[in-house]
Motif scaffolding. Sequence first.
Motif, PDB file in Angstrom:
ATOM      1  N   THR A  10       1.243  -1.054   0.221  1.00  0.00           N
ATOM      2  CA  THR A  10      -0.314   0.249  -0.103  1.00  0.00           C
ATOM      3  C   THR A  10       0.792   1.070   0.657  1.00  0.00           C
ATOM      4  OG1 THR A  10      -0.153   0.003   2.460  1.00  0.00           O
ATOM      5  CG2 THR A  10      -1.375  -1.449   1.456  1.00  0.00           C
ATOM      6  N   LYS A  11      -0.296   2.528  -0.072  1.00  0.00           N
ATOM      7  CA  LYS A  11       0.865   3.625  -0.366  1.00  0.00           C
ATOM      8  C   LYS A  11       1.975   4.038   1.059  1.00  0.00           C
ATOM      9  CE  LYS A  11       0.019   8.517  -1.039  1.00  0.00           C
ATOM     10  NZ  LYS A  11       1.503   8.666  -1.986  1.00  0.00           N
ATOM     11  N   LYS A  12       0.968   3.350   1.938  1.00  0.00           N
ATOM     12  CA  LYS A  12       1.483   3.931   3.779  1.00  0.00           C
ATOM     13  C   LYS A  12       2.405   3.273   4.018  1.00  0.00           C
ATOM     14  CE  LYS A  12      -0.312   3.136   7.931  1.00  0.00           C
ATOM     15  NZ  LYS A  12      -1.264   3.254   9.219  1.00  0.00           N
ATOM     16  N   GLU A  13       2.357   1.549   3.515  1.00  0.00           N
ATOM     17  CA  GLU A  13       3.572   0.991   3.864  1.00  0.00           C
ATOM     18  C   GLU A  13       4.780   1.863   3.153  1.00  0.00           C
ATOM     19  OE1 GLU A  13       1.245  -3.573   4.584  1.00  0.00           O
ATOM     20  OE2 GLU A  13       2.432  -2.679   2.277  1.00  0.00           O
ATOM     21  N   ARG A  14       4.702   1.586   1.428  1.00  0.00           N
ATOM     22  CA  ARG A  14       5.951   2.695   1.368  1.00  0.00           C
ATOM     23  C   ARG A  14       6.553   3.238   1.146  1.00  0.00           C
ATOM     24  NH1 ARG A  14       2.303   0.529  -3.169  1.00  0.00           N
ATOM     25  NH2 ARG A  14       1.325   2.838  -3.870  1.00  0.00           N
ATOM     26  N   SER A  15       5.421   3.896   2.089  1.00  0.00           N
ATOM     27  CA  SER A  15       6.140   5.438   3.045  1.00  0.00           C
ATOM     28  C   SER A  15       6.787   5.491   4.126  1.00  0.00           C
ATOM     29  CB  SER A  15       5.040   6.748   2.931  1.00  0.00           C
ATOM     30  OG  SER A  15       4.365   7.120   1.622  1.00  0.00           O
ATOM     31  N   ILE A  16       6.351   3.948   4.590  1.00  0.00           N
ATOM     32  CA  ILE A  16       7.528   3.985   5.815  1.00  0.00           C
ATOM     33  C   ILE A  16       8.444   4.446   5.673  1.00  0.00           C
ATOM     34  CG2 ILE A  16       8.393   2.182   7.855  1.00  0.00           C
ATOM     35  CD1 ILE A  16       5.543   0.825   7.044  1.00  0.00           C
ATOM     36  N   VAL A  17       9.498   5.105   6.891  1.00  0.00           N
ATOM     37  CA  VAL A  17      10.432   5.943   7.008  1.00  0.00           C
ATOM     38  C   VAL A  17      11.264   5.355   8.162  1.00  0.00           C
ATOM     39  CG1 VAL A  17      12.403   7.192   7.391  1.00  0.00           C
ATOM     40  CG2 VAL A  17      10.459   8.197   5.933  1.00  0.00           C
ATOM     41  N   MET A  18      12.700   4.282   7.932  1.00  0.00           N
ATOM     42  CA  MET A  18      13.324   3.318   8.536  1.00  0.00           C
ATOM     43  C   MET A  18      14.242   3.748   9.686  1.00  0.00           C
ATOM     44  SD  MET A  18      13.111  -0.434   6.525  1.00  0.00           S
ATOM     45  CE  MET A  18      14.299  -1.582   7.368  1.00  0.00           C
ATOM     46  N   GLU A  19      13.769   3.369  11.100  1.00  0.00           N
ATOM     47  CA  GLU A  19      15.503   4.139  11.817  1.00  0.00           C
ATOM     48  C   GLU A  19      16.564   3.789  11.222  1.00  0.00           C
ATOM     49  OE1 GLU A  19      14.737   2.074  15.739  1.00  0.00           O
ATOM     50  OE2 GLU A  19      12.879   3.109  15.998  1.00  0.00           O
ATOM     51  N   VAL A  31       9.632  -1.548   9.413  1.00  0.00           N
ATOM     52  CA  VAL A  31       9.628  -2.221   8.549  1.00  0.00           C
ATOM     53  C   VAL A  31       8.713  -2.014   7.153  1.00  0.00           C
ATOM     54  CG1 VAL A  31      10.702  -4.131   7.149  1.00  0.00           C
ATOM     55  CG2 VAL A  31      10.766  -3.857   9.707  1.00  0.00           C
ATOM     56  N   ASN A  32       9.934  -0.938   6.512  1.00  0.00           N
ATOM     57  CA  ASN A  32       9.196  -0.877   4.875  1.00  0.00           C
ATOM     58  C   ASN A  32       9.398  -1.965   3.969  1.00  0.00           C
ATOM     59  OD1 ASN A  32       8.416  -0.009   2.971  1.00  0.00           O
ATOM     60  ND2 ASN A  32       9.247   1.626   2.598  1.00  0.00           N
ATOM     61  N   PRO A  33       8.068  -2.763   3.452  1.00  0.00           N
ATOM     62  CA  PRO A  33       7.681  -4.177   2.959  1.00  0.00           C
ATOM     63  C   PRO A  33       9.299  -4.694   1.747  1.00  0.00           C
ATOM     64  CG  PRO A  33       5.812  -3.465   3.862  1.00  0.00           C
ATOM     65  CD  PRO A  33       7.011  -2.357   3.796  1.00  0.00           C
ATOM     66  N   LEU A  34       8.737  -2.267   1.392  1.00  0.00           N
ATOM     67  CA  LEU A  34       9.697  -2.231  -0.215  1.00  0.00           C
ATOM     68  C   LEU A  34      11.330  -3.073  -0.182  1.00  0.00           C
ATOM     69  CD1 LEU A  34       8.415   1.039  -1.375  1.00  0.00           C
ATOM     70  CD2 LEU A  34       8.037  -0.916  -2.199  1.00  0.00           C
ATOM     71  N   GLY A  79      10.477   3.983  -3.588  1.00  0.00           N
ATOM     72  CA  GLY A  79       9.845   4.776  -1.678  1.00  0.00           C
ATOM     73  C   GLY A  79      10.118   6.013  -1.848  1.00  0.00           C
ATOM     74  N   GLN A  80      10.982   6.502  -2.799  1.00  0.00           N
ATOM     75  CA  GLN A  80      11.261   7.984  -2.667  1.00  0.00           C
ATOM     76  C   GLN A  80      10.064   9.007  -4.122  1.00  0.00           C
ATOM     77  OE1 GLN A  80      15.339   9.106  -3.512  1.00  0.00           O
ATOM     78  NE2 GLN A  80      15.524   9.491  -1.780  1.00  0.00           N
ATOM     79  N   GLU A  81       9.701   7.372  -4.324  1.00  0.00           N
ATOM     80  CA  GLU A  81       8.732   8.118  -5.259  1.00  0.00           C
ATOM     81  C   GLU A  81       6.904   8.180  -4.021  1.00  0.00           C
ATOM     82  OE1 GLU A  81       7.465   4.953  -8.127  1.00  0.00           O
ATOM     83  OE2 GLU A  81       9.286   5.771  -9.158  1.00  0.00           O
ATOM     84  N   GLU A  82       7.286   7.557  -2.934  1.00  0.00           N
ATOM     85  CA  GLU A  82       5.711   8.592  -2.384  1.00  0.00           C
ATOM     86  C   GLU A  82       6.517   8.993  -1.464  1.00  0.00           C
ATOM     87  OE1 GLU A  82       3.270   7.064  -2.230  1.00  0.00           O
ATOM     88  OE2 GLU A  82       3.790   5.318  -4.079  1.00  0.00           O
TER      89      GLU A  82
END
Length: 413
Positions: A228-237, A354-357, A377-380
């Motif tokens: 999902t868009k939300k998952e692709r937007s996750i910023v990881m530590e 964790v970003n699934p990408l 990831g940066q596209e989102e």
Amino acid sequence: MVIWDEFIHSIEGIFRTSGFATNDWRNYVMIVISGILIYLAIKKQFEPLLLLPIAFGMLLVNLYPAIMAAPQTTLQLVSDYQAAHGGATANYAIVTMGNQQYYQIPQVGGLFYYLYQGVKLGIYPPLIFLGIGAMTDFGPLIANPKSFLLGAAAQLGIFTTFIGAVFLGFTGKQAGAIGIIGGADGPTAIFVTSKLAPELLGPIAVAAYSYMALVPIIQPPIMKALTTKKERSIVMEQLRPVSKLERILFPIIVTVIVSLILPDACPLVGMLMLGNLFRESGVVGRISNTAQNELMNIITIFLGVTVGATATGSVFLSLKTIQIIILGLLAFSFGTAGGVLFGKLMCWASHGKVNPLIGSAGVSAVPMAARVSQKVGQEENPGNFLLMHAMGPNVSGVIGSAVAAGVLISILG
């Protein structure tokens, strides 16, 4: 008039030995295909370091098949040889046929036949892994050991494709060689195929490297369809720093564990980790640089042109090849999907950390797959930087594909 007849006879002899008279239509089709691959390597820059020599090797062998010819022996009467050499004897093997004795005189094979022995004997792929190890930073994997799971999940394509190939009528060994395309690792595919199904080396090698080159095209649609868009937007530590001691111990520990559990994977994993130890030890800079540059470049040339030279028209243009190309695409797609889906599972288990990408980078196309994770990831989220996080699964995929190769060889070999 005699001179004219000799001239015509010479022209006819040249034509009879030329490619126009000896090649069939399949050779010309392969020449066109090699031209397309050369275009993709130069114009589109699809994995040019390997695609270009593979394509040119394909071009050469279909123009001049004898460049891959195995050495032969000719028979000459001993008496004729002695008459031509003033009665001298030769140190050739002698065979007797009827009442006559013949020398078995060895003839030289084609250039690529001898270079190809490095592929046939399994020499080039481990040397390529030596160079890859010297160029690879395992720091992201050490900092986040859970990345191993993503690299393992991305090997799903290997085993699902193995089942599909068996269903289509390939033998177990051939199916194992085809399945390894899903690891998106050209040297591993060549190594496994040379052990299990050398007759399929040309189509499998071309498929493996073609799909590696097409990573930026094949992976994004699969990644977007499964997240999902939300998952692709996750910023990881940010990853923790990795000490020099950890970096030195890592290749040694991995080599010991893998070699004890799965000895057939030792040539690939061992050379990969030796190259990495060269890099991380800091005391053999010249050797490390040689492994990364001069040695890697030389072996890449030899590997590429000789693998390409196995793709003759008679071998490549067949139903089996079409099936291999399709199965290879499925293998790569399933590998990408397996990594992403396991990434989603880790995302759920970590409550969105964790970003699934990054799971798509579990295929071992280093570093292209990691760059694709970063790009999508940066596209989102333009502020999202996934490259170092994706490098963990990416380098673990290299180890994973080598381990999968060892499993297939040990079971099927």
